[in-house]
Write a protein that holds these residues in place. Structure first.
Motif, mmCIF file in Angstrom:
data_model
loop_
_atom_site.group_PDB
_atom_site.id
_atom_site.type_symbol
_atom_site.label_atom_id
_atom_site.label_comp_id
_atom_site.label_asym_id
_atom_site.label_seq_id
_atom_site.Cartn_x
_atom_site.Cartn_y
_atom_site.Cartn_z
ATOM 1 N N GLY A 429 13.050 -2.201 -11.041
ATOM 2 C CA GLY A 429 11.254 -2.267 -10.282
ATOM 3 C C GLY A 429 10.258 -1.660 -10.046
ATOM 4 O O GLY A 429 9.005 -1.685 -10.057
ATOM 5 N N LEU A 430 11.294 -1.307 -8.465
ATOM 6 C CA LEU A 430 9.983 -0.518 -7.728
ATOM 7 C C LEU A 430 9.141 0.962 -8.639
ATOM 8 O O LEU A 430 7.823 0.873 -7.656
ATOM 9 N N VAL A 431 10.740 0.893 -8.349
ATOM 10 C CA VAL A 431 10.288 2.375 -8.905
ATOM 11 C C VAL A 431 9.394 2.689 -10.123
ATOM 12 O O VAL A 431 9.131 3.647 -10.041
ATOM 13 N N TYR A 432 9.513 1.482 -10.969
ATOM 14 C CA TYR A 432 9.266 2.071 -12.292
ATOM 15 C C TYR A 432 7.330 1.482 -11.813
ATOM 16 O O TYR A 432 6.719 1.799 -12.657
ATOM 17 N N TRP A 433 7.042 0.151 -11.534
ATOM 18 C CA TRP A 433 5.555 -0.411 -11.070
ATOM 19 C C TRP A 433 5.138 0.659 -9.524
ATOM 20 O O TRP A 433 4.035 0.636 -9.347
ATOM 21 N N TYR A 434 6.031 0.865 -8.811
ATOM 22 C CA TYR A 434 5.013 2.102 -8.489
ATOM 23 C C TYR A 434 4.075 2.459 -8.163
ATOM 24 O O TYR A 434 3.113 2.764 -7.289
ATOM 25 N N PRO A 435 3.938 3.538 -9.178
ATOM 26 C CA PRO A 435 2.390 3.945 -9.392
ATOM 27 C C PRO A 435 1.054 3.120 -9.885
ATOM 28 O O PRO A 435 0.152 3.281 -9.488
ATOM 29 N N LYS A 436 1.879 1.706 -10.226
ATOM 30 C CA LYS A 436 1.044 0.881 -10.518
ATOM 31 C C LYS A 436 0.310 0.381 -9.108
ATOM 32 O O LYS A 436 -1.063 0.393 -8.862
ATOM 33 N N MET A 437 1.370 0.465 -8.232
ATOM 34 C CA MET A 437 1.270 0.211 -6.299
ATOM 35 C C MET A 437 0.414 0.931 -5.851
ATOM 36 O O MET A 437 -0.877 0.641 -5.082
ATOM 37 N N PHE A 438 0.913 2.069 -6.066
ATOM 38 C CA PHE A 438 0.066 3.025 -4.862
ATOM 39 C C PHE A 438 -0.863 4.360 -5.483
ATOM 40 O O PHE A 438 -1.070 5.461 -4.549
ATOM 41 N N GLY A 439 -0.181 4.623 -6.339
ATOM 42 C CA GLY A 439 -1.676 5.526 -7.481
ATOM 43 C C GLY A 439 -0.476 7.226 -7.255
ATOM 44 O O GLY A 439 -1.351 7.864 -7.802
ATOM 45 N N HIS A 440 0.773 6.542 -7.695
ATOM 46 C CA HIS A 440 2.154 7.873 -7.370
ATOM 47 C C HIS A 440 3.193 8.075 -7.807
ATOM 48 O O HIS A 440 3.612 6.387 -7.017
ATOM 49 N N LYS A 441 3.831 8.504 -8.479
ATOM 50 C CA LYS A 441 5.012 7.927 -8.911
ATOM 51 C C LYS A 441 5.804 8.575 -7.458
ATOM 52 O O LYS A 441 5.701 9.370 -6.592
ATOM 53 N N MET A 442 7.250 8.300 -7.918
ATOM 54 C CA MET A 442 8.435 8.324 -6.711
ATOM 55 C C MET A 442 9.441 9.966 -7.325
ATOM 56 O O MET A 442 9.076 9.761 -8.874
ATOM 57 N N ASN A 443 9.075 10.529 -6.027
ATOM 58 C CA ASN A 443 9.920 11.881 -6.287
ATOM 59 C C ASN A 443 11.049 11.629 -7.381
ATOM 60 O O ASN A 443 12.104 10.729 -6.673
ATOM 61 N N GLU A 444 11.650 11.973 -8.169
ATOM 62 C CA GLU A 444 12.648 11.676 -9.264
ATOM 63 C C GLU A 444 13.897 12.038 -8.511
ATOM 64 O O GLU A 444 14.982 12.204 -9.108
ATOM 65 N N ARG A 445 13.557 13.623 -8.654
ATOM 66 C CA ARG A 445 15.397 14.507 -8.212
ATOM 67 C C ARG A 445 15.528 13.597 -6.857
ATOM 68 O O ARG A 445 17.019 13.424 -6.843
ATOM 69 N N ILE A 446 14.798 13.245 -6.087
ATOM 70 C CA ILE A 446 15.200 12.457 -5.195
ATOM 71 C C ILE A 446 15.842 11.143 -5.133
ATOM 72 O O ILE A 446 16.623 10.895 -4.757
#
Length: 647
Positions: A429-446
């Motif tokens: 859930g954090l990875v999925y909605w992270y861009p809504k919360m902080f305006g950027h995605k988490m790095n997919e490779r890491i």
């Protein structure tokens, strides 16, 4: 009493913890002072009533608690893998065992999920905030101060040591002297007030503040899972509140509710605890089901299969969750008839859960799956959770439970259910909605590195514990001096450190992504596959959420909006938006009540009464607070929306 009398002494590990806490605290104070951020901290965060900011604070707190609970777990695993080292003595092991379970359930899993609910549910139903924003802030600070109160116990006064279930008479005044157990009672009581208030608040928000046209069976599955969870919270948490109050009265004021000497009943605690505790399991698993449903539909790029069956299965699970608590003590001696009834109800609850599994599989069938990090967590959950569920059915058979009970088989089962269900869902859930919360995605490779380390570590840690249990290893054991158990215990410990490494990589990813990820330019972050209203807002989300609230008359309304080239923004329908004012009162009120609770823990009645009086004064002041908020004017809305949408 001198300050040195209440500090925990004699343990090198605790001295190291004291030094690290002091250094981190000094560093935070220095940074806030050096960068002149005290005013910003007070104005933007400590006084906020914005549901999005409160949700972020819940999640940050939960991540800190995951670190604390995880450190406890790794210390236990080191002790069990290398018993001859003398790493922990029996007392210290019991304290760590108790705090690990309590922190992970009460102060990690629940606030993490409540944080996601805080941020996402109002967006999914087209609301601008919670029904009661002030109460929402009060709920967070109630949880936060309860968690801090519980966590400070290991350096001041001593941690509770009667297990996370705190069974009487072990947790009573006679067998658990000192303040340790009081920290458990007051920490849970304070945070429980916040959880109950959140349950009521979310329930009212969902029932009364949905977008025009949105019927209950138009709501996204995550919102449905939240509504059903709130129903459980409202009916289950008062039971815990009463149980904690009775045990507090036993310990501090000498009553005899749970002691045989005064014609009390120790077994009544176990009944009250599990009448709350088993619904609690579904409080942390149903929102997880909602999260996985949203993610699977998004990355399978199709509508969730069997929406109505999903909703009804959640409602049935909620009702049945109150009818299974006795399976936690089949060996109590309640008799064959009682055990049979609760054995059947336990089997029964597996049926609606099975329905959900088949619905997810049917959604995935013949779909073009996108293997994002969030989707990998969701896909990993299904087989892992099934393994936990099947072994749960084995434990639900009363006759078999006589063999499995209190063995490591049980430990493996509930970690398979709670980690594969809840912790995987928190990460997903954090990875999925992270861009809504902080305006950027988490790095997919890491993110994939973190996933694989945690996933393999999880199975390597807990799968061997099934065999340890079948081999006769009891739980709550601090030394394993039977040679045959050692190899599997060492393997299990290696897995635990693998999970710890996965979590460390996950946290590093947050830092790395903040520094290096591209900023989102569209609200629909996942390649335009968003289906629900939260993806229809701009990123970053304006503080009022929606400039114009959309009309919703179907499931997944954003899919049709995109097909028709529409957005939620209609400049011709703009009106001033009413918003609540920020206030420091919830923070101050809960600080007073935390002070009073701290006084009660050490039986310093003057401090307890002073804290209570401070809390009551804040409540009285609140009742005379006539601040009705403010309006965001149309010109301001136009300026914000045009800038966000590049118009």
């Amino acid at each position: 009493m001198h300050i040195t009398d209440i500090l925990v002494t004699g343990e090198p590990i605790i001295y190291a913890a004291m030094v690290s806490i002091a250094l981190v605290s000094i560093a935070i104070l220095f940074l806030l002072t050096y960068f002149k951020k005290w005013g910003w901290l007070w104005r933007e965060w400590l006084t906020t009533v914005d549901h999005k900011k409160i949700g972020i604070m819940y999640i940050l707190s939960a991540l800190a608690m995951l670190f604390r609970g995880g450190m406890d777990a790794m210390m236990m695993r080191v002790q069990l893998a290398f018993p001859d080292l003398g790493f922990l003595d029996s007392q210290h092991y019991n304290e760590i065992f108790t705090t690990h379970g309590t922190i992970m359930i009460i102060f990690m899993a629940m606030p993490f999920l409540i944080g996601l609910m805080n941020i996402i549910v109002p967006l999914q139903i087209g609301a601008r905030d919670f029904a009661f924003p002030y109460v929402n802030a009060l709920s967070f600070w109630s949880f936060f101060f309860g968690a801090m109160l519980f966590n400070v116990s290991f350096i001041i006064g001593g941690s509770p040591d009667a297990g996370w279930t705190s069974y009487t008479p072990l947790s009573g005044a006679a067998m658990s002297e000192g303040p340790g157990q009081n920290f458990y009672l007051m920490g849970l009581q304070l945070s429980g007030i916040g959880t109950l208030a959140t349950g009521i608040n979310l329930m009212v928000t969902i029932l009364k503040m949905r977008a025009p046209g949105m019927k209950l069976f138009h709501m996204p599955i995550f919102t449905w899972s939240t509504l059903v969870t709130c129903f459980i919270i409202v009916f289950a948490f008062p039971i815990l509140t009463v149980a904690l109050a009775l045990l507090t009265i036993d310990r501090i004021f000498g009553a005899q509710f749970f002691t045989l000497t005064g014609e009390g009943l120790p077994m009544m605690w176990a009944n009250l605890f599990w009448m709350w505790g088993h619904p609690e399991v579904y409080i942390v698993i149903l929102p997880a089901f909602g999260i996985f449903s949203e993610i699977i539909a998004t990355f399978a790029k199709k509508r969730l299969f069997g929406y109505n069956a999903m909703v009804w299965s959640m409602i049935i699970i909620a009702l049945l969750s109150f009818l299974v608590w006795v399976h936690h003590f089949f060996t109590m001696g309640a008799g064959a008839f009682v055990n049979s009834v609760f054995s059947v109800s336990t089997m029964l609850i597996a049926v609606p859960t099975g329905v959900k599994i088949f619905n997810w599989l049917a959604t995935l069938y013949k779909s073009k799956i996108e293997f994002s990090v969030a989707m990998m967590w969701a896909l990993a959950f299904i087989p892992s959770f099934i393994l936990g569920g099947v072994t749960g059915v084995m434990l639900g058979m009363a006759a078999a439970d006589y063999q499995f009970h209190n063995s490591y088989f049980l430990v493996a089962h509930f970690h398979y259910v709670l980690i594969a269900g809840t912790v995987f869902a928190c990460f997903a859930g954090l990875v999925y909605w992270y861009p809504k919360m902080f305006g950027h995605k988490m790095n997919e490779r890491i993110g994939k590195w973190a996933f694989w380390l945690f996933f393999f570590g999880f199975h390597v840690c807990f799968f061997p514990q099934y065999f340890l249990g079948l081999d006769g290893m009891p739980r709550r054991l601090f030394i394993t001096n039977i040679v045959e158990w050692l190899p599997l215990n060492i393997i299990s410990t290696v897995g635990a450190f693998g999970m710890g490494l996965g979590f460390a990589v996950f946290v590093f990813n947050i830092y790395y992504s903040f520094r290096n990820s591209e900023r989102e330019e569209t609200g629909d972050s996942w390649n335009g596959n968003g289906r629900t209203l939260e993806w229809a807002t701009t990123t970053p989300i304006p503080y009022y959420n929606f400039a114009t609230v959309p009309y919703v008359d179907e499931i997944d309304p954003y899919v049709r909006m995109k097909e028709e080239g529409k957005t939620t923004y209609d400049e011709s329908k703009l009106e001033p938006i009413h918003m609540p004012s920020y206030t420091g009162a919830p923070f101050i009120m809960m600080a007073f009540l935390a002070l009073g609770s701290f006084g009660l823990i050490f039986e310093w009645m003057i401090v307890a009464i002073a804290g209570l009086i401070g809390g009551v004064i804040m409540m009285i002041l609140r009742s005379f607070d006539y601040d009705e908020g403010y309006h965001v004017e149309v010109d301001e809305i136009k300026r914000i929306e045009r800038k966000a949408r590049g118009l």
